[in-house]
Design an enzyme around this catalytic site. Structure first.
Site, PDB file in Angstrom:
ATOM      1  N   GLU A   1      -7.998  -0.622  -4.087  1.00 60.20           N
ATOM      2  CA  GLU A   1      -8.733  -1.856  -3.787  1.00 60.20           C
ATOM      3  C   GLU A   1      -8.837  -2.065  -2.279  1.00 60.20           C
ATOM      4  O   GLU A   1      -7.950  -1.668  -1.517  1.00 60.20           O
ATOM      5  CB  GLU A   1      -8.044  -3.051  -4.439  1.00 60.20           C
ATOM      6  CG  GLU A   1      -8.201  -3.031  -5.953  1.00 60.20           C
ATOM      7  CD  GLU A   1      -7.546  -4.225  -6.632  1.00 60.20           C
ATOM      8  OE1 GLU A   1      -8.108  -4.695  -7.617  1.00 60.20           O
ATOM      9  OE2 GLU A   1      -6.469  -4.667  -6.194  1.00 60.20           O
TER      10      GLU A   1
ATOM     11  N   CYS B   1       2.192   2.332  -4.481  1.00 57.17           N
ATOM     12  CA  CYS B   1       3.166   2.309  -3.392  1.00 57.17           C
ATOM     13  C   CYS B   1       4.551   2.603  -3.968  1.00 57.17           C
ATOM     14  O   CYS B   1       4.870   2.186  -5.076  1.00 57.17           O
ATOM     15  CB  CYS B   1       3.175   0.941  -2.711  1.00 57.17           C
ATOM     16  SG  CYS B   1       4.250   0.877  -1.257  1.00 57.17           S
TER      17      CYS B   1
END
Ligand code: SF4
Length: 375
Positions: free
Chosen positions: A93, A113
């Site tokens: 995104e 992440c």
């Protein structure tokens, strides 16, 4: 073999490619200008190139590695979040924020992440993969094309047609002057930039290149959760990029819970690295502090934070960010009273401290809310 990706290719590399194709070097400079000044997303738009070269580029090079899957706009039209699919199907995104005098793009540096911060939607994805430099640069160019499409007369509310054919109504009059492209860039999207340092740095250099996108280093900000080796590399890099360090707690016990990487790089080491960065660059550091009700927003924690930062005599600024809600999370956002009380303690201690005005909370585009369609 995959087609070479033009985004983030250096000019000498592009010249070498064009030479191998039997083209003169000036064609590389034309293409560079098309990519980063004209913001061409398709070789067909590069009308100063011979038709045969445009066709070869279309067939034998990759231009834009992003495919828009979905985009959402905030109610006022001034924040837009895009969900992109990368060539291998992984999704990321990117967020664009329009202000009266600037437009800022928030860029992802990884898909997912690995840092596992307990208050962050991206952490729930885990790390899928590092992004390439070209995939980072492409996010900035997408945002720039969006901004350019908004360049309507400043007195008229308007709507904009993006290249993907979507229409989004925006209070474009919020722009006091039409912008040609994004003016500011924050590496604060999905991922930890310093965990993908080399590719991140390639993207920075590409965007900073005066012959290309020519974005000033001072218009770029990188946010790290406190990876000390990355902070020290940036201190020696010789480009005055703004550095933001996510602290979120005044002591190691609490920071270990909120930011697990603290067990590897505890606060003392992070602040020492920040001090090195300040000494070598002459620039101040921003400390980000997400405020979670009842966890890290007590006045005594504000006092501990103030004493910690003052004791180190760091030239710094503290950015308070009321936590942005995530579905299903037991955490709560600090109420405004607590936020301002926390801020006041820091200000009384002589620290520069602001509260970040969040954008795009309703479309999950705000800090810590990016989950790339996966959460
Ligand atoms: S806050 Fe940043 S570093 Fe922490 S998990 Fe989320 S994206 Fe990763």
């Amino acid at each position: 073999m995959d087609n070479p990706s033009l985004y983030a290719m250096t000019l000498p590399d592009l010249e070498a490619l064009l030479r191998a194709w039997g083209q003169p070097a000036f064609r590389a400079r034309q293409i560079y200008r098309q990519l980063y000044v004209n913001l061409a997303a398709d070789p067909a738009a590069m009308t100063d190139l011979p038709q045969a070269l445009r066709e070869r580029l279309a067939h034998e090079a990759t231009l834009n590695p992003l495919r828009l899957v979905r985009s959402q706009s905030s109610a006022d039209g001034l924040t837009r979040k895009a969900l992109f699919a990368l060539p291998d199907g992984v999704q990321i995104e990117t967020v664009l924020m329009i202000y009266a005098d600037r437009a800022t793009v928030c860029v992802s540096t990884q898909a997912g992440c690995a840092m596992g911060c307990s208050f962050c939607a991206t952490a729930t994805l885990g790390l899928r993969r590092n992004l390439t430099a070209g995939e980072m640069v492409a996010q900035v160019l997408w945002a720039s094309r969006e901004v350019r499409s908004l360049a309507v007369p400043a007195t008229q509310p308007g709507h904009a047609h993006s290249e993907e054919g979507a229409t989004w109504w925006g209070e474009a009059r919020a722009l006091r002057r039409p912008l040609e492209r994004v003016s500011n860039l924050v590496f604060m999207g999905m991922g930890e930039p310093f965990a993908n340092y080399d590719r991140w740095w390639d993207a920075v250099q590409c965007l900073h290149n005066p012959q290309g996108f020519n974005m000033g280093a001072r218009s770029m900000t990188v946010s790290t959760v406190g990876l000390v080796p990355g902070i020290l590399r940036l201190a020696d890099a010789g480009l005055p990029i703004n550095l933001a360090i996510s602290l979120h707690a005044p002591d190691d016990a609490l920071r270990n819970e909120l930011v697990p990487v603290n067990t590897r790089y505890p606060i003392r080491e992070v602040l020492a690295a920040a001090q090195t960065y300040i000494e070598k660059t002459g620039r101040r550091v921003s400390f980000e502090y997400v405020l979670i009700q009842g966890r890290n927003d007590h006045p005594h924690q504000a006092l501990a934070l103030a004493k910690l930062l003052r004791s180190q005599s760091l030239i710094c600024h503290v950015n308070l960010i009321p936590w942005n809600p995530l579905p299903g999370s037991p955490l709560a956002r600090s109420d405004l009273q607590r936020v301002h009380a926390f801020q006041q303690v820091l200000v009384d201690y002589g620290l520069a401290c602001t509260v970040r005005v969040e954008r795009g909370v309703e479309i999950a585009a705000a800090c810590g809310q990016l989950a790339g369609g996966g959460a």
